[in-house]
Design a protein around this motif. Structure first.
Motif, PDB file in Angstrom:
ATOM      1  N   ALA B 156       0.841  -1.197   0.000  1.00  0.00           N
ATOM      2  CA  ALA B 156       0.000   0.000   0.000  1.00  0.00           C
ATOM      3  C   ALA B 156       0.878   1.249   0.000  1.00  0.00           C
ATOM      4  CB  ALA B 156      -0.915   0.000   1.223  1.00  0.00           C
ATOM      5  N   LEU B 159       2.254   1.914  -3.494  1.00  0.00           N
ATOM      6  CA  LEU B 159       1.224   2.443  -4.397  1.00  0.00           C
ATOM      7  C   LEU B 159       0.863   3.885  -4.052  1.00  0.00           C
ATOM      8  CD1 LEU B 159      -1.063  -0.690  -4.614  1.00  0.00           C
ATOM      9  CD2 LEU B 159       0.448   0.181  -6.388  1.00  0.00           C
ATOM     10  N   VAL B 181      -4.068  -1.612   1.022  1.00  0.00           N
ATOM     11  CA  VAL B 181      -4.210  -1.123  -0.347  1.00  0.00           C
ATOM     12  C   VAL B 181      -5.629  -0.604  -0.551  1.00  0.00           C
ATOM     13  CG1 VAL B 181      -4.287  -1.827  -2.763  1.00  0.00           C
ATOM     14  CG2 VAL B 181      -2.395  -2.536  -1.315  1.00  0.00           C
ATOM     15  N   ALA B 182      -6.603  -1.309   0.024  1.00  0.00           N
ATOM     16  CA  ALA B 182      -7.997  -0.867  -0.125  1.00  0.00           C
ATOM     17  C   ALA B 182      -8.187   0.546   0.425  1.00  0.00           C
ATOM     18  CB  ALA B 182      -8.925  -1.847   0.582  1.00  0.00           C
ATOM     19  N   GLU B 185      -6.600   2.997  -2.004  1.00  0.00           N
ATOM     20  CA  GLU B 185      -7.403   3.132  -3.222  1.00  0.00           C
ATOM     21  C   GLU B 185      -8.641   3.975  -2.960  1.00  0.00           C
ATOM     22  OE1 GLU B 185      -7.903  -0.921  -4.452  1.00  0.00           O
ATOM     23  OE2 GLU B 185      -6.187  -0.786  -5.794  1.00  0.00           O
ATOM     24  N   LEU B 192      -5.300   1.117  -8.128  1.00  0.00           N
ATOM     25  CA  LEU B 192      -3.953   1.650  -8.305  1.00  0.00           C
ATOM     26  C   LEU B 192      -3.005   0.599  -8.850  1.00  0.00           C
ATOM     27  CD1 LEU B 192      -3.592   3.613  -4.966  1.00  0.00           C
ATOM     28  CD2 LEU B 192      -3.970   4.545  -7.241  1.00  0.00           C
ATOM     29  N   GLY B 193      -1.887   1.117  -9.363  1.00  0.00           N
ATOM     30  CA  GLY B 193      -0.855   0.202  -9.834  1.00  0.00           C
ATOM     31  C   GLY B 193      -1.379  -0.574 -11.020  1.00  0.00           C
ATOM     32  N   ARG B 194      -1.007  -1.820 -11.039  1.00  0.00           N
ATOM     33  CA  ARG B 194      -1.380  -2.639 -12.159  1.00  0.00           C
ATOM     34  C   ARG B 194      -2.887  -2.867 -12.230  1.00  0.00           C
ATOM     35  NH1 ARG B 194      -1.420  -7.752 -12.544  1.00  0.00           N
ATOM     36  NH2 ARG B 194      -1.060  -8.761 -14.535  1.00  0.00           N
ATOM     37  N   LYS B 195      -3.537  -2.753 -11.086  1.00  0.00           N
ATOM     38  CA  LYS B 195      -4.976  -2.981 -11.091  1.00  0.00           C
ATOM     39  C   LYS B 195      -5.685  -1.984 -11.986  1.00  0.00           C
ATOM     40  CE  LYS B 195      -6.977  -3.810  -6.962  1.00  0.00           C
ATOM     41  NZ  LYS B 195      -7.129  -3.764  -5.495  1.00  0.00           N
TER      42      LYS B 195
ATOM     43  N   GLU C 258      -2.839  -8.473  -1.812  1.00  0.00           N
ATOM     44  CA  GLU C 258      -2.445  -7.162  -2.351  1.00  0.00           C
ATOM     45  C   GLU C 258      -1.302  -7.334  -3.343  1.00  0.00           C
ATOM     46  OE1 GLU C 258      -1.454  -4.721   1.018  1.00  0.00           O
ATOM     47  OE2 GLU C 258      -3.541  -4.127   1.346  1.00  0.00           O
ATOM     48  N   GLN C 261      -2.471  -9.057  -6.584  1.00  0.00           N
ATOM     49  CA  GLN C 261      -3.274  -8.129  -7.396  1.00  0.00           C
ATOM     50  C   GLN C 261      -2.387  -7.256  -8.270  1.00  0.00           C
ATOM     51  OE1 GLN C 261      -5.638  -5.927  -4.663  1.00  0.00           O
ATOM     52  NE2 GLN C 261      -7.104  -7.576  -4.354  1.00  0.00           N
ATOM     53  N   GLN C 262      -1.176  -7.010  -7.798  1.00  0.00           N
ATOM     54  CA  GLN C 262      -0.260  -6.184  -8.589  1.00  0.00           C
ATOM     55  C   GLN C 262       0.568  -7.005  -9.561  1.00  0.00           C
ATOM     56  OE1 GLN C 262      -0.315  -2.851  -8.606  1.00  0.00           O
ATOM     57  NE2 GLN C 262      -1.969  -2.945  -7.106  1.00  0.00           N
ATOM     58  N   THR C 263       1.016  -8.184  -9.115  1.00  0.00           N
ATOM     59  CA  THR C 263       1.903  -8.960  -9.998  1.00  0.00           C
ATOM     60  C   THR C 263       1.125  -9.873 -10.931  1.00  0.00           C
ATOM     61  OG1 THR C 263       2.093 -10.796  -8.443  1.00  0.00           O
ATOM     62  CG2 THR C 263       3.703  -9.005  -8.223  1.00  0.00           C
ATOM     63  N   TYR C 293      -7.351 -11.170 -10.839  1.00  0.00           N
ATOM     64  CA  TYR C 293      -6.032 -10.548 -10.999  1.00  0.00           C
ATOM     65  C   TYR C 293      -4.961 -11.526 -11.462  1.00  0.00           C
ATOM     66  CZ  TYR C 293      -8.618  -7.101  -8.469  1.00  0.00           C
ATOM     67  OH  TYR C 293      -9.585  -6.216  -8.100  1.00  0.00           O
TER      68      TYR C 293
END
Lengths: 322, 477, 336
Positions: B156, B159, B181-182, B185, B192-195, C258, C261-263, C293
């Motif tokens: 988090a 990000l 992270v939630a 966001e 955020l990020g890749r999401k 978390e 979700q990014q990788t 993801y």
């Protein structure tokens, strides 16, 4: 051993409460009121009470699946116990444990235990705690002829001797381990001899004689409090009911239970002894009988009327924090 | 992160966007900005969207120039709260790092491995650094957490730094109370990020899309969380894009830089005209019945009005249902047959032409279509169209009747198979029950990609279309 | 800051906690060593020397050598905990848990719940796990997965000395029963460990390395292998994010999710046999909660479904290695 009038009244009262509690449960279970497995103690009252009358509130105790008698004798609240057995809100364990797991740590009662042989090691640990704190308190572990062959019990007995822990192993031999007679299950047939061989004295008494049990326990407790290490009590006795409610008891001989109730009932034995010695009168005892029946009636009525535990209780008290 | 200075950066609008331009600044340096004010117009090659102010303060340090293209994430300007000095602003600007999304510093490999980012132990540990003879973590993240004394998930934190999220007022509801992270966001207002860049497609959908050569970016997902499912890929066209444009001759000569939209129009139509062999089928339709039906409908509706175009869109859709061999695309080694008619409707906007899609026009009622087109047109004119609105589409309807055009030949919108061009409804001499009379007539030209749709198929389609229009009760059953 | 081995860090923790709270006691086989023998007590201070020096300092009432009676040891720990002590019992090899599972599983884990919240069992069972020393099938296992599955028990699996000391401190001071697993191959691994007491919370994983291409979750000794593999993969342009959960119960699922979700990719490295393991548990959690993801199938790097062989070459092949981890990561990067 000379007990005072009050102590005698109390002893009778405790035994009577246990008896009526169990007899009433037998009826209620028969009517389908009680969930789960229940193991009744009727017939063994003098063992529990004879032992516990020697104990203080903060002496520790662990029991078995057949634990209602031990709980009552140690001072657990009767109404709370009834609610617990009914699985209701307000039960001694908030409905989370049931018959086999009743506990009240405030009374030193570290729980009935559903695992045969589960209790003795716990008692050794509790005894070590008392030893370290120097309180002079003892830990009592109840077990039967069923548990006496379990590895955990041997380990606990040996460890207690090695550490000189103030544990008292109370062996109630009611002759049947579920459906098996102890003469088959105990290879040497000699429970007392085996227990002595671990290195502790064994005090024997007729389990249906309150006074004999009381005296035997007194010796063990004195030893424990004086820091002399563990002891055992060996109490041959009978149970009036089956292993569990619903047990067809095919293992019994003809008229065995009838004979047991006639010859091995600790309550008339106590009554005869105290009235003959003019320590108490029949009126004293009858009065207690009446009061106890009323108490059990109330306990059942309250338990029946009590609400079910709320749903959130499913998730509570798994961890202290997670 | 200073909470008094807010960076205005090139936003990422849409999954494919890598760059954009500011076509117009609406404020100048020193102006006070209220929340929600439209600070500037930002254009991509598909859309034009206003940038709305999210931080109240004064506009400072306008760096980006109008008409110049900048990459996503680039610092364009700064908004500063009252009381912030110019020096502070300058310092902020000079130290600002436009972080590309997805770039995370991974330090050089080293010996000991241990807590790269020390999980906060509620202040109990004096050495939050943990075991690291040589850390392999991102120093920036670790420093950030320590300096701000945060109880935060290291992911988090990373990000938040990348997205420039101010954590000072974010409370943590993650594990053991840390900022998750939630939480970040939620503060940032989106993933955020890749999401943020993800195409959300199930594994089987991706496999199918790869097999079919379908571009996932242009498929509308109907699964949960907008997930693209197998059925979406099966039913999709790979198409989408802008309308073709009638060639208008050059008027006067002055230079203007090409807008994103213009560039896209140019590119796509050149592609269409050079690659797709066009052929044209023409018919004239008697419109009396349709106009009468329309009058009847509108009388019934009261203040809602259904237009001729709405009815035409329905007809285009139904005709595709009736002649599915015209609902096709040619794609390299295969022919794709679509099972739904998604009709693009050309809408003129200030900067050009755009075709939002009415999906499933064969299945929707005239009233639904009417409402949808009105909404899409409004969105188009106000710059509010989203990529999903303009992607997909198996055929397009282009209507220049309102400009008095009698008939025209449109350019097929690649990769669609055809486009229907209609002119004005005019009273013209016609054959009315065997006699020469004036009747409301409308010219229709169907331009077809000959690779996908032959003359016979096109003719069959137009015949069906004609039948629907000239017997318009079929449009409402 | 001084560097200490995991063994020394754990020993230091025990000394500090016993100093701090007289209710903390230690019991187990040979925790002092030499009881009843001519050479006298404190002959060894634990077979891996974890409890060295405790007997001399705190005496035989608090540092209790026991006969070989695993169920009595753990049962006594549970009973003592119920009665107010904070026992730290040692089971010499986690392979012996079979002998004493009941007092953990049916007793200690369940007292608080069964007794309606009116009891607690603050006991810690320390035990040694792991292969790589040719200790063969009955002295090399890792079984934290089964203990993890028991509601009411917490499990810690430290990978380094710093975490070891902090987690053990948290375990002893906490009110819940804890299974504390020490990897025998890590006892000598050293890193910086503060002299003073500190806690590492349960349920907060450690991000040992940030990365963007793939998330690797690993336990105990596998954390080190995963980081070694990650080092080499940098040269191939693959950036790995390596998570050490540190505790399997509670598990920091949030951090793992978390990260994935990014990788978009997950590889789990676990020294335990594959069926019903932490590897399969985490794969299930991620597949059900981060489905949208994932860009590649989840890969599990575990030993095969066999007992642990004795011959050193076979044992080496049995265990996950840095090269196997690299291979699985490369495969996961290619899968589309």
């Amino acid at each position: 051993m000379q007990l005072s009038r009050d102590e005698l009244l109390r002893a009778y009262r405790q035994m009577k409460i246990i008896r009526e509690f169990e007899e009433r449960l037998h009826i209620e279970i028969g009517r389908g009121e009680i969930p789960g497995f229940t193991h009744l103690y009727s017939g063994q009252e003098a063992c529990a009470v004879g032992v516990c009358e020697n104990l203080e509130i903060d002496d520790k105790m662990v029991s078995t699946h057949r634990g209602h008698g031990h709980c009552i004798a140690k001072g657990c609240d009767v109404k709370g116990m009834m609610k617990e057995i009914y699985g209701k809100d307000g039960g001694l364990c908030n409905g989370k444990g049931g018959s086999m797991h009743i506990a009240d740590l405030d009374q030193g009662m570290l729980g009935a235990n559903g695992i045969v042989g589960g209790g003795p090691p716990l008692a050794v640990g509790a005894a070590i705690a008392e030893r370290n704190r120097g309180t002079g308190r003892v830990a009592v572990s109840f077990g039967g002829d069923g548990s006496i062959n379990q590895g955990t019990v041997f380990e606990a007995m040996n460890l207690a001797v090695v550490l000189k822990a103030p544990v008292i192993f109370v062996i109630e031999n009611n002759h049947y381990s579920e459906h098996t007679h102890y003469s088959y299950a105990v290879g040497s047939g000699d429970i007392v001899g085996r227990t002595k061989a671990f290195g502790m004295p064994v005090f024997e008494a007729d389990g249906s004689d309150f006074f004999a049990v009381y005296d035997a326990m007194k010796e063990a407790v004195d030893r424990g409090r004086a820091g002399e290490g563990p002891s055992a009590l060996y109490l041959p006795i009978v149970r009036f009911y089956g292993h569990v409610e619903g047990d067809p008891q095919n293992y019994r001989g003809p008229d065995e239970t009838k004979k047991n109730r006639e010859t091995m009932d600790c309550l008339p034995k106590f009554r005869q002894r105290v009235t003959e010695a003019a320590l108490l009168t029949n009126e004293d005892l009858d009065k207690i009988d009446e009061e106890v029946l009323a108490l059990i009636d109330e306990a059942v009525a309250e338990a029946s009327a009590a609400p079910l535990p709320p749903m959130e209780m499913l998730y509570t008290d798994v961890y202290n924090e997670y | 992160m200073s909470k008094d200075i807010f960076p205005v950066v090139m936003p990422k609008l849409g999954m494919e966007m890598t760059e954009g331009q500011i076509t117009k600044w609406h404020f100048k340096e020193g102006d006070a900005l209220n929340l929600g004010a439209e600070l500037a117009d930002i254009e991509t090659d598909k859309l034009s969207i206003p940038y709305e102010v999210e931080f109240e303060g004064n506009l400072k340090s306008v760096i980006a120039e109008e008409g110049v293209t900048y990459p996503v994430g680039k610092l364009l300007a700064v908004i500063a709260a009252e009381g912030v000095t110019d020096d502070q602003v300058d310092e902020f600007v000079s130290s600002y790092k436009s972080v590309e999304p997805e770039e995370v510093e991974v330090a050089e490999a080293g010996g000991g491995y241990g807590s790269a980012v020390p999980s906060s132990s509620n202040g109990a540990a004096p050495a939050q650094t943990g075991p690291q003879a040589s850390s392999v973590s991102s120093d920036a993240v670790r420093t950030f957490i320590e300096e701000n004394n945060l109880n935060i998930s290291p992911i988090a934190a990373r990000l938040a730094i990348q997205a420039g999220v101010d954590l000072s007022s974010v409370s943590g509801t993650g594990r053991l109370g840390r900022i998750s992270v939630a939480n970040v966001e939620a503060a940032a207002g989106g993933p955020l990020g890749r999401k943020a860049n993800r195409v959300n497609a199930s594994p089987v959908a991706k496999r199918l899309a790869k097999q079919k050569g379908v571009d996932l970016d242009v498929i509308q997902g109907t699964g949960p969380n907008g997930r693209i499912l197998k059925r979406d890929v099966e039913g999709a066209s790979a198409g989408g894009g802008l309308a073709s444009v009638v060639q208008v001759g050059p008027a006067r000569y002055r230079t203007e830089p090409l807008s994103g939209m213009r560039k896209a129009i140019a590119r796509r139509l050149v592609q269409s005209k050079t690659e797709a062999p066009h052929h044209y089928l023409r018919i004239e339709l008697h419109m009396a019945e349709l106009m009468s039906l329309r009058e009847g409908i509108n009388k019934r509706l009261g203040d809602k009005k259904v237009s001729v175009n709405d009815l035409l869109v329905r007809a285009v859709g139904l005709a595709l249902r009736d002649v599915p061999e015209a609902n096709v695309q040619y794609a390299d080694d295969e022919m794709r047959f679509f099972n739904q008619a998604d009709v693009g409707v050309a809408v003129a906007v200030e900067s050009g032409l755009i075709t939002p899609i009415v999906k499933g026009a064969c299945k929707k009622s005239v009233l639904q279509i009417s409402g949808e087109i009105a909404a899409l047109a409004e969105k188009a004119r106000s710059g509010g169209l989203l990529p999903a609105d303009i992607e997909g589409g198996t055929i397009t309807l282009s209507n220049l009747g309102m400009f008095g055009i009698q008939g025209f030949d449109a350019v097929v919108n690649p990769p669609q198979g055809a486009i229907i061009a209609v002119g004005a409804v005019e009273e013209r001499p016609a054959n009315v029950n065997g006699l020469l009379d004036l009747a409301p007539m409308m010219h229709v030209t169907m331009s077809c990609d000959h690779r996908a749709i032959d003359g016979a198929v096109g003719a069959k389609y137009l015949a069906a279309f004609k039948d629907l229009i000239e017997n318009p009760v079929s449009l409402v059953i | 800051m001084p560097e200490k081995s995991m063994r020394d860090a754990i020993n230091e923790c025990l000394h500090q906690e016993m100093e701090r709270d007289e209710n903390v006691i230690v019991l187990g086989e040979d925790v002092a060593g030499g009881m009843g023998s001519p050479g006298g007590p404190e002959a060894i201070g634990g077979v891996f020397s974890l409890t060295a020096g405790l007997f001399t300092k705190y005496g035989e009432q608090r540092v209790i050598d026991t006969p070989i009676s695993e169920s009595a040891i753990v049962g006594a720990a549970a009973g003592a905990a119920l009665a107010g002590l904070r026992p730290v019992a040692e089971i010499m090899f986690t392979d012996f848990m079979g002998l004493c599972l009941d007092p953990v599983y049916n007793q200690g884990a369940k007292f608080k719940y069964m007794f309606g919240g009116k009891a607690k069992t603050p006991m810690v069972i320390r035990t040694t796990m792991g292969a790589g020393m040719s200790a063969a099938a009955q002295h090399s296992q890792t079984n934290y997965a089964w203990l993890t599955s028991i509601p009411g028990v917490k499990c810690a699996v430290p990978s380094n000395a710093y975490d070891a000391k902090g987690l053990l401190t948290s375990a002893i001071r906490g009110e819940d029963p804890v299974m504390y697993f020490e990897h025998k191959m890590l006892y000598m691994a050293a890193c910086e460990v503060p002299d003073e007491s500190y806690t590492v919370p349960f349920g907060k994983g450690n991000l040992t390395r940030e990365g963007s291409d793939v998330t690797i979750v690993a336990f105990a000794r596998m954390v080190h292998l995963a980081n070694e593999a990650a080092d080499e993969l940098v040269a191939e342009g693959i950036s790995c994010e390596v998570i050490d959960p540190r505790t399997t119960s509670p598990l920091d699922e949030e951090l793992i999710l978390e990260s994935v979700q990014q990788t978009g990719r997950l590889v789990v490295v676990d020294e335990s046999n594959p069926r019903c393991s932490m590897a399969s548990d985490i794969a299930g959690i991620v597949a059900s909660q981060a489905f949208d993801y994932l860009d590649a199938p989840i890969k599990l790097v575990t030993p095969p479904h066999t007992p642990i062989p004795f011959a050193p070459n076979l044992e080496y092949a049995y265990l996950p290695s840095k090269d196997r981890i690299k291979q699985e990561v490369q495969q996961v990067m290619e899968a589309l």
